[in-house]
Design a protein around this motif. Structure first.
Motif, PDB file in Angstrom:
ATOM      1  N   SER A   1       0.806  -1.214   0.000  1.00  0.00           N
ATOM      2  CA  SER A   1       0.000   0.000   0.000  1.00  0.00           C
ATOM      3  C   SER A   1       0.841   1.267   0.000  1.00  0.00           C
ATOM      4  O   SER A   1       1.600   1.512  -0.918  1.00  0.00           O
ATOM      5  CB  SER A   1      -0.958  -0.040   1.185  1.00  0.00           C
TER       6      SER A   1
ATOM      7  N   ASP B   1      -1.218   1.290  -3.914  1.00  0.00           N
ATOM      8  CA  ASP B   1      -2.111   0.297  -4.518  1.00  0.00           C
ATOM      9  C   ASP B   1      -3.446   0.899  -4.961  1.00  0.00           C
ATOM     10  O   ASP B   1      -4.355   0.163  -5.347  1.00  0.00           O
ATOM     11  CB  ASP B   1      -2.340  -0.879  -3.568  1.00  0.00           C
TER      12      ASP B   1
ATOM     13  N   ARG C   1      -6.349   4.568  -1.691  1.00  0.00           N
ATOM     14  CA  ARG C   1      -6.516   5.786  -0.886  1.00  0.00           C
ATOM     15  C   ARG C   1      -6.636   7.013  -1.773  1.00  0.00           C
ATOM     16  O   ARG C   1      -6.220   6.987  -2.928  1.00  0.00           O
ATOM     17  CB  ARG C   1      -5.307   5.993   0.014  1.00  0.00           C
TER      18      ARG C   1
HETATM   19 CO    CO Z   1      -3.518   1.387   0.010  1.00  0.00          CO
END
Ligand code: CO
Ligand code: VG1
Length: 544
Positions: A113, A280, A283
């Motif tokens: 992430s 990724d 967000r």
């Molecule tokens: Co993420």
């Protein structure tokens, strides 16, 4: 092709955290590390043989190597078919969508992430179930248990699959289909949002946007959707080529790490709308001209304006937020007369509520917002949602947020992260405050009277499962609160997160500086926990 049974032994610490297993790349490169975890996933999943899985990641260093290893192991474990994003690329929300659209058994997301990538950076792996969402704690627990007893993994010999070529191929008896990573996701976005209206907004003279993909996975998605399909001029997407080390950056869309976007949005060349996404792609950070939208406020604004967007025109069934997220969305839910659920940190807790049709939108203070369109948070979705609202309302980002505060009041909010703290010290700080919780009510600290204090626990309203120890909360008489919890996604030492929140109904005071407004809470947190003194830090690493 013959299945090889490779003897192995348990490796310590393969416990999936908030969002899967995250470790240094060098840890994943140790022979057997990835294999043990993947085999434990397969062993913990009755029914995986004969099934279809989706596989992809954010393109970070080791993504390609891991994909080849996993494909060979999937073939050896009898998986019938694996869908892989071209080049090994799939954003987390796109992978969630594919599991759902293709009726797959589950999927493996390769990402750490928002953590940095590269040979010295982080890597991660997460298993998602058939609803497209992260595995629930029961399953991650079973996977972890299996890692403790594992004594063999299964693989086959075979050449690497060419991940660059679209189409079907085979590996042993298993089919491998290399698919375009953007197609299905872009179609989903077209169904949810008014692309014509957004196109018209982007064509307005003088209206400009800037999307910072931070050299992470959303680059190809943003180029295709924002530029090619919606007509934003070339150059609206910056840092749009995914790089194995994210260009040396930290792909976390917050004011500290997305400094390129922030300096643009606060400079002479500021565009009308700015946004960034993480490694990724799940967000988002939304920025107006010289105005940063707090993620908790963003969730509330989306909820309040949802019916302006075609995919949500019928209204919301309910909303959900993680416990540390501010209560801004709660106020919207109250006005709309819909339920608002409070869950522990991590997207996996929203899955049951979404599956049961109990809520439509959900979000976290960590720049994650999403809906029932997939079972992950979704960065680009939030960007399109905002653009759709801007297109309909014809107001600026700042105007929309300020008007929202006038109507609902402002939940003044900030998160302070202390990253890379000595793990033993961090754990002791939390343990000591936890032990002190029962003694706190009635005490006055920094001029604030403590009303109640607890360690957040959650009982899932759908399946009754209980999650304890999800964060220490101290509530004060004036309705403000502080929350302290240990991060479950860091890989170096420990990260302590301190969340500060105070409600300000008075519109005349909405312009107040956030940090100044929260100073008494910060002082109280220090008195109660000794966080800064004991960790040897005089300030947080990141303030959002
Ligand atoms: Co993420
Ligand atoms: C952090 C965030 C949390 C988020 C998680 C995964 O967890 O605070 O809200 O769900 O990252 O986000 P923690 O335990 O470090 O606070 V990401 O974009 O993996 O998928």
């Amino acid at each position: 092709m013959q299945v090889q049974t490779v003897p192995t032994q348990p490796i310590e610490g393969q416990l999936p955290g908030t969002s899967g297993l995250r470790k240094k790349v060098t840890v994943f490169q140790v022979s057997g590390y990835l294999e043990n975890f993947v085999q434990s996933v397969f062993d913990a999943l009755p029914g995986v043989a004969g099934s279809t899985l989706v596989l992809g990641g954010d393109g970070r260093f080791f993504n390609d190597v891991a994909i080849q290893t996993i494909l060979r192991m999937a073939a050896a474990n009898g998986v019938a078919k694996v869908l892989v994003g071209r080049g090994g690329i799939l954003s987390t929300p796109a992978l969630s969508d594919l599991i759902r659209q293709r009726g797959a058994f589950g999927g493996l997301v390769l990402s750490a992430s928002h953590n940095p990538g590269g040979p010295d950076g982080d890597f991660g792996i997460k298993y998602n179930i058939g609803n497209g969402g992260p595995a629930p704690e029961k399953l991650t627990g079973a996977i972890h248990q299996r890692t403790l007893a594992i004594d063999r993994y299964l693989t086959i010999a075979g050449a690497d699959i060419d991940l660059g070529r679209l189409g079907a191929t085979t590996l042993g008896a298993m089919q491998v289909e290399i698919i375009d990573p953007v197609d299905s996701y872009a179609r989903l976005m077209q169904r949810l949002f008014d692309f014509d209206r957004i196109r018209a907004l982007l064509a307005r003279p003088g209206f400009r946007i800037c999307f910072d993909a931070m050299h992470a996975v959303t680059g190809p998605y943003a180029h295709a959707i924002l530029e090619a399909q919606l007509g934003a001029p070339a150059g609206s997407v910056i840092n749009g080529v995914p790089l194995p080390d994210f260009g040396g950056g930290h792909p976390d869309p917050n004011p500290t790490y997305a400094d390129e976007l922030i300096s643009r949005m606060f400079g002479a060349d500021a565009t009308d709308f700015g946004a960034a996404s993480d490694g990724d792609g799940d967000r988002n950070m939304i920025v107006g001209r010289k105005f940063i939208v707090t993620p908790s406020d963003s969730l509330a604004v989306l909820a309040a304006n949802a019916t302006l967007v075609p995919g949500y025109a019928a209204g919301l069934k309910g909303v959900a937020r993680s416990m540390p997220t501010s209560g801004a969305v709660d106020r919207v839910a109250e006005v709309l007369g819909i339920p608002c659920y409070e869950t522990p940190t991590g997207w996996k807790f929203f899955g049951n509520l979404l599956d049961a049709g109990m809520c439509t939108l959900c979000g976290e203070e960590s720049a994650g917002t999403g809906s029932d369109h997939v079972r992950e948070k979704d960065g680009l979705w939030a960007v399109l949602f905002w653009l759709n609202i801007l297109a309909v309302r014809g107001a600026s980002v700042e105007q929309i947020v300020r008007e929202h505060w006038r109507r609902y009041g402002r939940n003044i909010y900030s998160r302070h992260d202390y990253e890379g703290v000595d793990a033993a010290v961090a754990q002791q700080i939390v343990a000591d405050l936890r032990a002190a919780l029962p003694t706190l009510p009635g005490r006055v600290v920094a001029g604030l009277t403590i009303r109640r204090a607890d360690d957040f626990g959650y009982t899932d309203p759908v399946d009754g499962s209980v999650s304890r120890g999800q964060g220490l909360r101290v509530f004060f008489d004036d309705g403000s609160r502080i929350v302290l919890r240990l991060s479950g996604t860091g890989t170096e030492g420990a990260t302590l997160r301190l969340y500060l929140e105070r409600f300000e109904p008075d519109a005349a005071r909405h312009g107040i500086d956030t940090q100044a407004a929260l100073q008494p809470l910060l002082d109280a947190a220090e008195i109660l926990s000794g966080l800064r003194a004991r960790s040897g830090r005089d300030r947080p690493t990141v303030i959002t």
